[in-house]
Design a protein around this motif. Sequence first.
Motif, PDB file in Angstrom:
ATOM      1  N   SER A  17       0.871  -1.205   0.080  1.00  9.82           N
ATOM      2  CA  SER A  17      -0.040   0.064   0.162  1.00  9.82           C
ATOM      3  C   SER A  17       0.730   1.271   0.081  1.00  9.82           C
ATOM      4  CB  SER A  17      -0.930   0.063   1.052  1.00  9.82           C
ATOM      5  OG  SER A  17      -1.530  -1.109   1.174  1.00  9.82           O
ATOM      6  N   LEU A  18       0.317   2.391  -0.425  1.00 12.46           N
ATOM      7  CA  LEU A  18       1.007   3.737  -0.465  1.00 12.46           C
ATOM      8  C   LEU A  18      -0.307   4.926  -0.386  1.00 12.46           C
ATOM      9  CD1 LEU A  18       3.646   3.575  -3.325  1.00 12.46           C
ATOM     10  CD2 LEU A  18       4.064   3.923  -0.770  1.00 12.46           C
ATOM     11  N   ARG A  19       0.034   5.705   0.303  1.00 10.52           N
ATOM     12  CA  ARG A  19      -0.798   6.926   0.094  1.00 10.52           C
ATOM     13  C   ARG A  19      -0.242   8.205  -0.416  1.00 10.52           C
ATOM     14  NH1 ARG A  19      -3.933  10.012   5.104  1.00 10.52           N
ATOM     15  NH2 ARG A  19      -1.943  11.092   5.405  1.00 10.52           N
ATOM     16  N   LEU A  20      -0.699   8.711  -1.515  1.00 10.97           N
ATOM     17  CA  LEU A  20      -0.168   9.888  -2.208  1.00 10.97           C
ATOM     18  C   LEU A  20      -1.114  11.137  -1.453  1.00 10.97           C
ATOM     19  CD1 LEU A  20      -0.289   8.549  -5.753  1.00 10.97           C
ATOM     20  CD2 LEU A  20       1.371   8.399  -3.877  1.00 10.97           C
ATOM     21  N   SER A  21      -0.370  12.252  -1.408  1.00  9.26           N
ATOM     22  CA  SER A  21      -0.841  13.428  -1.144  1.00  9.26           C
ATOM     23  C   SER A  21      -0.662  14.556  -2.205  1.00  9.26           C
ATOM     24  CB  SER A  21      -0.183  13.641   0.190  1.00  9.26           C
ATOM     25  OG  SER A  21      -0.529  12.875   1.183  1.00  9.26           O
ATOM     26  N   CYS A  22      -1.575  15.539  -1.929  1.00  9.66           N
ATOM     27  CA  CYS A  22      -1.461  16.518  -3.058  1.00  9.66           C
ATOM     28  C   CYS A  22      -1.975  17.780  -2.123  1.00  9.66           C
ATOM     29  CB  CYS A  22      -2.361  16.216  -4.211  1.00  9.66           C
ATOM     30  SG  CYS A  22      -2.427  17.743  -5.499  1.00  9.66           S
ATOM     31  N   ALA A  23      -0.967  18.848  -1.919  1.00  9.39           N
ATOM     32  CA  ALA A  23      -1.404  19.943  -1.193  1.00  9.39           C
ATOM     33  C   ALA A  23      -1.755  21.078  -2.179  1.00  9.39           C
ATOM     34  CB  ALA A  23      -0.118  20.422  -0.570  1.00  9.39           C
ATOM     35  N   LEU A  24      -2.978  21.666  -1.863  1.00 11.97           N
ATOM     36  CA  LEU A  24      -3.428  22.619  -2.886  1.00 11.97           C
ATOM     37  C   LEU A  24      -3.154  23.995  -2.054  1.00 11.97           C
ATOM     38  CD1 LEU A  24      -5.355  19.944  -2.885  1.00 11.97           C
ATOM     39  CD2 LEU A  24      -6.529  21.348  -4.276  1.00 11.97           C
ATOM     40  N   PHE A  25      -2.665  25.093  -3.105  1.00 11.71           N
ATOM     41  CA  PHE A  25      -2.342  26.227  -2.551  1.00 11.71           C
ATOM     42  C   PHE A  25      -2.859  27.183  -3.440  1.00 11.71           C
ATOM     43  CE2 PHE A  25       0.840  25.131   0.316  1.00 11.71           C
ATOM     44  CZ  PHE A  25       1.445  24.044   0.024  1.00 11.71           C
ATOM     45  N   GLY A  26      -3.655  28.195  -2.878  1.00 15.99           N
ATOM     46  CA  GLY A  26      -4.271  29.334  -3.777  1.00 15.99           C
ATOM     47  C   GLY A  26      -5.861  29.201  -3.710  1.00 15.99           C
ATOM     48  N   TYR A  27      -6.473  29.917  -4.579  1.00 15.18           N
ATOM     49  CA  TYR A  27      -8.007  29.916  -4.352  1.00 15.18           C
ATOM     50  C   TYR A  27      -8.563  28.997  -5.193  1.00 15.18           C
ATOM     51  CZ  TYR A  27     -12.574  31.579  -5.516  1.00 15.18           C
ATOM     52  OH  TYR A  27     -13.971  31.697  -5.857  1.00 15.18           O
ATOM     53  N   ILE A  28      -9.688  28.365  -4.315  1.00 20.84           N
ATOM     54  CA  ILE A  28     -10.279  27.172  -4.715  1.00 20.84           C
ATOM     55  C   ILE A  28     -11.892  27.437  -4.708  1.00 20.84           C
ATOM     56  CG2 ILE A  28     -10.866  24.651  -4.485  1.00 20.84           C
ATOM     57  CD1 ILE A  28      -7.904  24.388  -3.256  1.00 20.84           C
ATOM     58  N   PRO A  29     -12.596  27.576  -5.720  1.00 22.96           N
ATOM     59  CA  PRO A  29     -13.944  28.020  -5.817  1.00 22.96           C
ATOM     60  C   PRO A  29     -14.888  26.987  -5.185  1.00 22.96           C
ATOM     61  CG  PRO A  29     -13.261  27.375  -7.954  1.00 22.96           C
ATOM     62  CD  PRO A  29     -11.977  27.291  -6.884  1.00 22.96           C
ATOM     63  N   SER A  30     -16.135  27.077  -4.910  1.00 21.83           N
ATOM     64  CA  SER A  30     -16.900  26.411  -4.195  1.00 21.83           C
ATOM     65  C   SER A  30     -17.339  25.180  -5.127  1.00 21.83           C
ATOM     66  CB  SER A  30     -18.277  27.129  -3.760  1.00 21.83           C
ATOM     67  OG  SER A  30     -18.787  27.536  -5.005  1.00 21.83           O
ATOM     68  N   SER A  31     -17.207  25.301  -6.544  1.00 23.63           N
ATOM     69  CA  SER A  31     -17.466  24.052  -7.202  1.00 23.63           C
ATOM     70  C   SER A  31     -16.149  23.709  -7.994  1.00 23.63           C
ATOM     71  CB  SER A  31     -18.543  24.665  -8.362  1.00 23.63           C
ATOM     72  OG  SER A  31     -18.870  23.501  -9.280  1.00 23.63           O
ATOM     73  N   TYR A  32     -15.456  22.625  -7.885  1.00 22.08           N
ATOM     74  CA  TYR A  32     -14.543  22.165  -8.438  1.00 22.08           C
ATOM     75  C   TYR A  32     -14.436  20.772  -8.526  1.00 22.08           C
ATOM     76  CZ  TYR A  32     -13.817  20.704  -3.803  1.00 22.08           C
ATOM     77  OH  TYR A  32     -14.082  19.865  -2.296  1.00 22.08           O
ATOM     78  N   ILE A  69      -9.897   7.844  -2.937  1.00 22.56           N
ATOM     79  CA  ILE A  69      -9.785   9.181  -3.260  1.00 22.56           C
ATOM     80  C   ILE A  69     -10.391   9.837  -2.087  1.00 22.56           C
ATOM     81  CG2 ILE A  69     -11.506   9.655  -4.678  1.00 22.56           C
ATOM     82  CD1 ILE A  69      -9.671  11.910  -6.159  1.00 22.56           C
ATOM     83  N   SER A  70      -9.858  11.055  -1.389  1.00 22.28           N
ATOM     84  CA  SER A  70     -10.388  11.664  -0.267  1.00 22.28           C
ATOM     85  C   SER A  70      -9.783  12.956  -0.174  1.00 22.28           C
ATOM     86  CB  SER A  70     -10.343  10.773   1.046  1.00 22.28           C
ATOM     87  OG  SER A  70      -9.092  10.811   1.325  1.00 22.28           O
ATOM     88  N   GLN A  71     -10.361  13.737   0.674  1.00 24.44           N
ATOM     89  CA  GLN A  71      -9.869  15.222   1.169  1.00 24.44           C
ATOM     90  C   GLN A  71      -9.729  15.490   2.587  1.00 24.44           C
ATOM     91  OE1 GLN A  71     -12.753  17.226  -1.770  1.00 24.44           O
ATOM     92  NE2 GLN A  71     -10.919  18.673  -2.054  1.00 24.44           N
ATOM     93  N   ASP A  72      -9.193  16.423   2.988  1.00 23.97           N
ATOM     94  CA  ASP A  72      -9.210  16.456   4.369  1.00 23.97           C
ATOM     95  C   ASP A  72     -10.296  17.598   4.615  1.00 23.97           C
ATOM     96  OD1 ASP A  72      -6.420  19.387   4.715  1.00 23.97           O
ATOM     97  OD2 ASP A  72      -7.986  19.009   3.264  1.00 23.97           O
ATOM     98  N   ASN A  73     -10.677  17.736   5.921  1.00 31.61           N
ATOM     99  CA  ASN A  73     -11.950  18.833   6.183  1.00 31.61           C
ATOM    100  C   ASN A  73     -11.800  20.101   5.558  1.00 31.61           C
ATOM    101  OD1 ASN A  73     -13.095  16.654   7.449  1.00 31.61           O
ATOM    102  ND2 ASN A  73     -12.453  17.262   9.336  1.00 31.61           N
ATOM    103  N   ALA A  74     -10.367  20.630   5.365  1.00 32.76           N
ATOM    104  CA  ALA A  74     -10.224  22.038   5.189  1.00 32.76           C
ATOM    105  C   ALA A  74     -10.305  21.851   3.420  1.00 32.76           C
ATOM    106  CB  ALA A  74      -8.940  22.543   5.425  1.00 32.76           C
ATOM    107  N   LYS A  75     -10.261  20.793   2.529  1.00 30.32           N
ATOM    108  CA  LYS A  75     -10.081  20.683   1.400  1.00 30.32           C
ATOM    109  C   LYS A  75      -8.972  21.252   0.922  1.00 30.32           C
ATOM    110  CE  LYS A  75     -15.096  20.023   1.040  1.00 30.32           C
ATOM    111  NZ  LYS A  75     -16.437  20.636   0.416  1.00 30.32           N
ATOM    112  N   THR A  76      -8.027  21.361   1.474  1.00 31.58           N
ATOM    113  CA  THR A  76      -6.637  21.580   0.934  1.00 31.58           C
ATOM    114  C   THR A  76      -5.656  20.675   0.682  1.00 31.58           C
ATOM    115  OG1 THR A  76      -5.697  21.952   3.171  1.00 31.58           O
ATOM    116  CG2 THR A  76      -6.881  24.055   2.235  1.00 31.58           C
ATOM    117  N   THR A  77      -5.780  19.523   1.013  1.00 25.30           N
ATOM    118  CA  THR A  77      -5.340  18.345   0.684  1.00 25.30           C
ATOM    119  C   THR A  77      -5.796  17.225  -0.047  1.00 25.30           C
ATOM    120  OG1 THR A  77      -3.615  18.899   2.408  1.00 25.30           O
ATOM    121  CG2 THR A  77      -3.301  16.829   1.484  1.00 25.30           C
ATOM    122  N   LEU A  78      -5.454  16.864  -0.994  1.00 26.88           N
ATOM    123  CA  LEU A  78      -6.026  15.743  -1.685  1.00 26.88           C
ATOM    124  C   LEU A  78      -5.355  14.218  -1.481  1.00 26.88           C
ATOM    125  CD1 LEU A  78      -8.389  15.065  -3.764  1.00 26.88           C
ATOM    126  CD2 LEU A  78      -6.703  15.011  -5.640  1.00 26.88           C
TER     127      LEU A  78
END
Length: 122
Positions: A17-32, A69-78
Amino acid sequence: QVQLVESGGGAVQAGGSLRLSCALFGYIPSSYCMAWFRQAPGKEREGVALIDSDGITRYTDSVKGRFAISQDNAKTTLYLQMSSLKPEDTAMYYCAADWGWCGWNSDEYNYWGQGTQVTVSS
């Protein structure tokens, strides 16, 4: 400006198993839409999993039941949790994001990470 930064790739034996992470920086609109794609040497880039702003997830058939696939509660990490890995999962994995539309066409995604390599040995 939106920036995506992946991490978590590596080498693992088949069945691991592996878990990949993707940190998101910048503006993210409500629909994405946010997605994971992968590309193996000599092959086209393919969609692996995606999640929209309503939390609806989709998977390509080859990873159903093995990847999540999942996101954290802040929706800043995938995240992409990968289990029961197979040698055919070996590829460079990319996270991608776009606003409003959500689908498998990689040409429609405007924001991409730099990629993280996943290698599965038999």
